[in-house]
Motif scaffolding. Structure first.
Motif, PDB file in Angstrom:
ATOM      1  N   GLY A 128       3.428 -21.651 -64.874  1.00 57.22           N
ATOM      2  CA  GLY A 128       3.726 -21.346 -63.479  1.00 57.22           C
ATOM      3  C   GLY A 128       5.210 -21.517 -63.190  1.00 57.22           C
ATOM      4  O   GLY A 128       5.663 -21.306 -62.064  1.00 57.22           O
ATOM      5  N   PHE A 129       5.959 -21.930 -64.191  1.00 56.88           N
ATOM      6  CA  PHE A 129       7.400 -22.179 -64.001  1.00 56.88           C
ATOM      7  C   PHE A 129       8.190 -21.200 -64.859  1.00 56.88           C
ATOM      8  O   PHE A 129       8.025 -21.184 -66.081  1.00 56.88           O
ATOM      9  N   ASP A 130       9.055 -20.435 -64.224  1.00 55.21           N
ATOM     10  CA  ASP A 130       9.881 -19.501 -64.972  1.00 55.21           C
ATOM     11  C   ASP A 130      10.671 -20.231 -66.073  1.00 55.21           C
ATOM     12  O   ASP A 130      10.795 -19.760 -67.200  1.00 55.21           O
ATOM     13  N   LEU A 131      11.157 -21.433 -65.709  1.00 56.03           N
ATOM     14  CA  LEU A 131      11.964 -22.217 -66.651  1.00 56.03           C
ATOM     15  C   LEU A 131      11.206 -22.523 -67.949  1.00 56.03           C
ATOM     16  O   LEU A 131      11.803 -22.600 -69.018  1.00 56.03           O
ATOM     17  N   ALA A 132       9.906 -22.732 -67.835  1.00 59.48           N
ATOM     18  CA  ALA A 132       9.118 -23.136 -69.004  1.00 59.48           C
ATOM     19  C   ALA A 132       8.212 -22.005 -69.497  1.00 59.48           C
ATOM     20  O   ALA A 132       7.267 -22.256 -70.235  1.00 59.48           O
ATOM     21  N   ASP A 133       8.517 -20.786 -69.095  1.00 59.54           N
ATOM     22  CA  ASP A 133       7.642 -19.670 -69.461  1.00 59.54           C
ATOM     23  C   ASP A 133       8.155 -19.000 -70.733  1.00 59.54           C
ATOM     24  O   ASP A 133       9.156 -18.277 -70.698  1.00 59.54           O
ATOM     25  N   ILE A 161       1.948 -19.582 -81.996  1.00 57.14           N
ATOM     26  CA  ILE A 161       1.920 -18.866 -80.705  1.00 57.14           C
ATOM     27  C   ILE A 161       1.827 -19.933 -79.616  1.00 57.14           C
ATOM     28  O   ILE A 161       0.749 -20.470 -79.370  1.00 57.14           O
ATOM     29  N   HIS A 162       2.946 -20.257 -78.999  1.00 54.87           N
ATOM     30  CA  HIS A 162       2.899 -21.259 -77.898  1.00 54.87           C
ATOM     31  C   HIS A 162       2.990 -20.503 -76.584  1.00 54.87           C
ATOM     32  O   HIS A 162       4.032 -19.906 -76.267  1.00 54.87           O
ATOM     33  N   TYR A 163       1.915 -20.500 -75.829  1.00 53.19           N
ATOM     34  CA  TYR A 163       1.889 -19.705 -74.593  1.00 53.19           C
ATOM     35  C   TYR A 163       1.149 -20.415 -73.468  1.00 53.19           C
ATOM     36  O   TYR A 163       1.053 -19.875 -72.367  1.00 53.19           O
ATOM     37  N   ASN A 164       0.611 -21.619 -73.742  1.00 54.17           N
ATOM     38  CA  ASN A 164      -0.063 -22.381 -72.685  1.00 54.17           C
ATOM     39  C   ASN A 164       0.896 -23.417 -72.117  1.00 54.17           C
ATOM     40  O   ASN A 164       1.742 -23.952 -72.831  1.00 54.17           O
ATOM     41  N   CYS A 165       0.715 -23.720 -70.847  1.00 54.59           N
ATOM     42  CA  CYS A 165       1.549 -24.735 -70.208  1.00 54.59           C
ATOM     43  C   CYS A 165       0.675 -25.446 -69.181  1.00 54.59           C
ATOM     44  O   CYS A 165       0.169 -24.797 -68.246  1.00 54.59           O
ATOM     45  N   GLU A 166       0.455 -26.720 -69.390  1.00 57.40           N
ATOM     46  CA  GLU A 166      -0.371 -27.524 -68.476  1.00 57.40           C
ATOM     47  C   GLU A 166      -1.651 -26.779 -68.106  1.00 57.40           C
ATOM     48  O   GLU A 166      -2.081 -26.784 -66.949  1.00 57.40           O
ATOM     49  N   ASN A 167      -2.279 -26.136 -69.084  1.00 57.72           N
ATOM     50  CA  ASN A 167      -3.460 -25.308 -68.804  1.00 57.72           C
ATOM     51  C   ASN A 167      -4.740 -26.143 -68.914  1.00 57.72           C
ATOM     52  O   ASN A 167      -5.177 -26.491 -70.008  1.00 57.72           O
ATOM     53  N   LEU A 268      13.616 -37.366 -65.467  1.00 62.06           N
ATOM     54  CA  LEU A 268      14.387 -36.160 -65.159  1.00 62.06           C
ATOM     55  C   LEU A 268      13.523 -34.957 -64.806  1.00 62.06           C
ATOM     56  O   LEU A 268      13.889 -34.139 -63.956  1.00 62.06           O
ATOM     57  N   ASP A 269      12.356 -34.825 -65.456  1.00 63.20           N
ATOM     58  CA  ASP A 269      11.516 -33.646 -65.209  1.00 63.20           C
ATOM     59  C   ASP A 269      11.128 -33.495 -63.740  1.00 63.20           C
ATOM     60  O   ASP A 269      10.895 -32.388 -63.273  1.00 63.20           O
ATOM     61  N   LEU A 270      11.067 -34.620 -63.023  1.00 64.68           N
ATOM     62  CA  LEU A 270      10.711 -34.529 -61.598  1.00 64.68           C
ATOM     63  C   LEU A 270      11.748 -33.698 -60.852  1.00 64.68           C
ATOM     64  O   LEU A 270      11.408 -32.905 -59.976  1.00 64.68           O
ATOM     65  N   ILE A 272      13.889 -31.521 -62.346  1.00 65.55           N
ATOM     66  CA  ILE A 272      13.948 -30.173 -62.920  1.00 65.55           C
ATOM     67  C   ILE A 272      12.863 -29.284 -62.317  1.00 65.55           C
ATOM     68  O   ILE A 272      13.101 -28.133 -61.991  1.00 65.55           O
ATOM     69  N   TYR A 273      11.658 -29.852 -62.192  1.00 61.84           N
ATOM     70  CA  TYR A 273      10.525 -29.044 -61.697  1.00 61.84           C
ATOM     71  C   TYR A 273      10.233 -29.317 -60.222  1.00 61.84           C
ATOM     72  O   TYR A 273       9.210 -28.867 -59.710  1.00 61.84           O
ATOM     73  N   ARG A 274      11.101 -30.049 -59.566  1.00 63.21           N
ATOM     74  CA  ARG A 274      10.970 -30.339 -58.132  1.00 63.21           C
ATOM     75  C   ARG A 274       9.590 -30.878 -57.790  1.00 63.21           C
ATOM     76  O   ARG A 274       8.867 -30.363 -56.935  1.00 63.21           O
ATOM     77  N   GLU A 275       9.223 -31.929 -58.527  1.00 62.17           N
ATOM     78  CA  GLU A 275       7.937 -32.579 -58.257  1.00 62.17           C
ATOM     79  C   GLU A 275       8.169 -34.025 -57.814  1.00 62.17           C
ATOM     80  O   GLU A 275       9.257 -34.572 -58.009  1.00 62.17           O
ATOM     81  N   SER A 276       7.114 -34.638 -57.239  1.00 63.48           N
ATOM     82  CA  SER A 276       7.206 -36.046 -56.844  1.00 63.48           C
ATOM     83  C   SER A 276       6.547 -36.912 -57.899  1.00 63.48           C
ATOM     84  O   SER A 276       5.604 -36.477 -58.567  1.00 63.48           O
ATOM     85  N   GLY A 322       5.003 -38.173 -71.114  1.00 63.50           N
ATOM     86  CA  GLY A 322       5.412 -36.847 -71.588  1.00 63.50           C
ATOM     87  C   GLY A 322       6.705 -36.363 -70.975  1.00 63.50           C
ATOM     88  O   GLY A 322       6.882 -36.410 -69.759  1.00 63.50           O
ATOM     89  N   TYR A 323       7.603 -35.871 -71.813  1.00 58.40           N
ATOM     90  CA  TYR A 323       8.883 -35.308 -71.383  1.00 58.40           C
ATOM     91  C   TYR A 323       9.661 -36.283 -70.491  1.00 58.40           C
ATOM     92  O   TYR A 323      10.429 -35.877 -69.626  1.00 58.40           O
ATOM     93  N   THR A 324       9.427 -37.561 -70.676  1.00 61.48           N
ATOM     94  CA  THR A 324      10.092 -38.575 -69.846  1.00 61.48           C
ATOM     95  C   THR A 324      10.940 -39.476 -70.731  1.00 61.48           C
ATOM     96  O   THR A 324      12.171 -39.453 -70.655  1.00 61.48           O
TER      97      THR A 324
HETATM   98  N1  LIG Z   1       5.202 -30.842 -64.675  1.00 53.87           N
HETATM   99  C1  LIG Z   1       6.163 -29.835 -64.600  1.00 53.87           C
HETATM  100  C2  LIG Z   1       6.041 -28.763 -65.645  1.00 53.87           C
HETATM  101  C3  LIG Z   1       6.364 -29.280 -66.972  1.00 53.87           C
HETATM  102  C4  LIG Z   1       6.447 -28.171 -67.956  1.00 53.87           C
HETATM  103  N2  LIG Z   1       6.583 -28.694 -69.256  1.00 53.87           N
HETATM  104  C5  LIG Z   1       7.212 -27.792 -70.096  1.00 53.87           C
HETATM  105  C6  LIG Z   1       7.112 -28.183 -71.521  1.00 53.87           C
HETATM  106  C7  LIG Z   1       6.221 -27.295 -72.210  1.00 53.87           C
HETATM  107  N3  LIG Z   1       5.748 -27.781 -73.451  1.00 53.87           N
HETATM  108  C8  LIG Z   1       6.814 -25.932 -72.456  1.00 53.87           C
HETATM  109  O1  LIG Z   1       8.023 -25.703 -72.257  1.00 53.87           O
HETATM  110  O2  LIG Z   1       6.050 -25.093 -72.843  1.00 53.87           O
END
Ligand SMILES: NCCCCNCC[C@H](N)C(=O)O
Ligand SMILES: Cc1ncc(COP(=O)(O)O)c(C=O)c1O
Length: 364
Positions: A128-133, A161-167, A268-270, A272-276, A322-324
């Motif tokens: 759902g994030f362009d940055l991580a798509d 094939i890495h294509y899932n994200c927080e799925n 930092l991820d908070l 980057i992804y504008r989360e709380s 994770g990622y922290t």
């Molecule tokens: N909770 C905010 C979104 C985090 C996204 N994580 C991205 C890492 C992931 N493994 C990826 O880039 O695919």
């Protein structure tokens, strides 16, 4: 009492995730490799090693860490290997996965004696994030043209094939895998192994593990391949917190609590992804929990308490694994949180403290 700030990793929570990992591996036949980009805190690898098949990496240093500290099967992936890295990478890796056909061509001779793979970009993802798509427009991550992939079938034994994200949606996973089967099946049939990457949240509560296991098994049988997964988040989700202390209390329309940590430096991820930050909230005393760096937006989030906060109170901020830890940094010279492990008997082990020496040495 242990001095804050510190990341607290709970072995019993890690063990609970590992039990799900074991169940999935056993029921599906898939192998699970820890994605070190998400979590690389090796002092707890002893709780993970017997329940995962090895590690995967995104750089030479992660690859070396996986090889030395985790062992078992070691996959080497990098968006681009440098000439001076490749021999060392081969010395640690069981499989090397190239991001592009041009890298495979470039290092063809140097990697001829180990198993090789290519990254396949299916052209879609669940991010759902362009940055991580990984399938964003103009993506550099992997080869997508099936005709081109066929040309390399005799030089590689598999694909990643890495294509899932927080799925956490099994049906979505299954539907997208069907698309991969339809669009790339003729090529997958030529391979020995397929890694479906990370991003499947199968250790979450109520995730239908049985269905996932059956789907992976059917996929493996259909194409005659060994399936790999590369869980990062799923391996460590819910296992760590960031423990902090209130240093000051202010008021500016809202009540503000300043703690001895910083979002920018320690979560930092908070930003980057504008989360709380994830914090349990109950009671009628609401506070904005703020970091101590000079960044105006260094705010963890809002939380309510049963009693008014006092200077010296301890707070626990969830979801810190994770990622922290992998992204902690020395911004503003804020003391880097120590790493503390909560052992199975409840006792705390201080396994790493960072002081001025590390701050100084990271700057020159
Ligand atoms: N909770 C905010 C979104 C985090 C996204 N994580 C991205 C890492 C992931 N493994 C990826 O880039 O695919
Ligand atoms: C190639 C690859 N594998 C695995 C992962 C781990 O993903 P997650 O932590 O979401 O499970 C990532 C995340 O960036 C990745 O890029």
């Amino acid at each position: 009492m242990m001095e804050t700030p510190y990341y607290l990793i709970d072995r019993s929570k890690l063990a609970a995730n590992m039990a799900k990992m074991d169940y999935l591996r056993e029921a599906s036949g898939a192998k699970c490799l820890l994605a070190l980009k998400c979590f690389a805190t090796w002092p707890v690898f002893d709780t993970m090693r017997d329940h995962m098949d090895g590690t995967t990496s995104s750089s030479l240093y992660e690859l070396k860490l996986g090889h030395e500290k985790f062992g078992k099967e070691t996959h080497a992936y990098s968006v681009a290997w440098a000439d001076h890295e490749i021999d060392e990478a081969v010395s640690y890796a069981d499989k090397i996965i190239f991001n592009s056909a041009s890298q495979l061509e470039r290092f063809d001779n140097k990697t001829a004696n180990i198993k090789r793979g290519l990254r396949l970009n299916p052209g879609f993802s669940t991010s759902g994030f362009d940055l991580a798509d990984p399938s964003r427009k103009f993506s550099r991550l992997g080869e997508w043209d099936v005709e081109k992939l066929h040309l390399y079938a005799d030089r590689i034994s598999g694909v990643m094939i890495h294509y899932n994200c927080e799925n956490d949606d099994f049906d979505k996973f299954s539907t997208q895998l069907e698309r991969i089967e339809d669009e790339f099946g003729s090529f997958l049939q030529k391979l020995e192994w397929v890694s479906l990457g990370g991003g499947i949240h199968f250790t979450g509560e109520n995730y239908p593990l049985d269905k996932l296991a059956a789907r992976l098994k059917a996929f493996a049988e259909k194409f005659g391949v060994q399936v790999y997964l590369e869980p990062g988040e799923a391996a460590i989700t819910g296992t760590a917190s960031l423990e902090v202390t209130v240093l000051d209390l202010l008021e500016n329309e809202k009540k503000l609590a300043i703690v001895d940590s910083s979002v920018e430096a320690h979560m930092l991820d908070l930003l980057i992804y504008r989360e709380s930050a994830r914090m349990e909230s109950e009671g009628e005393h609401a506070y904005m929990i703020c970091g101590k760096s000079c960044l105006a937006g260094d705010v963890f989030g809002e939380r309510s308490f049963k009693e008014p906060l006092k200077i010296g109170d301890r707070l626990s901020i969830g979801d810190a694994a994770g990622y922290t830890l992998v992204k902690k940094n020395w911004f503003n010279g804020v003391k880097m949180p120590s790493i503390v492990i909560k052992e199975l008997d409840g006792s705390l082990t201080l396994c790493r403290e960072f002081g001025y020496d590390e701050f100084e040495s990271s700057h020159g």
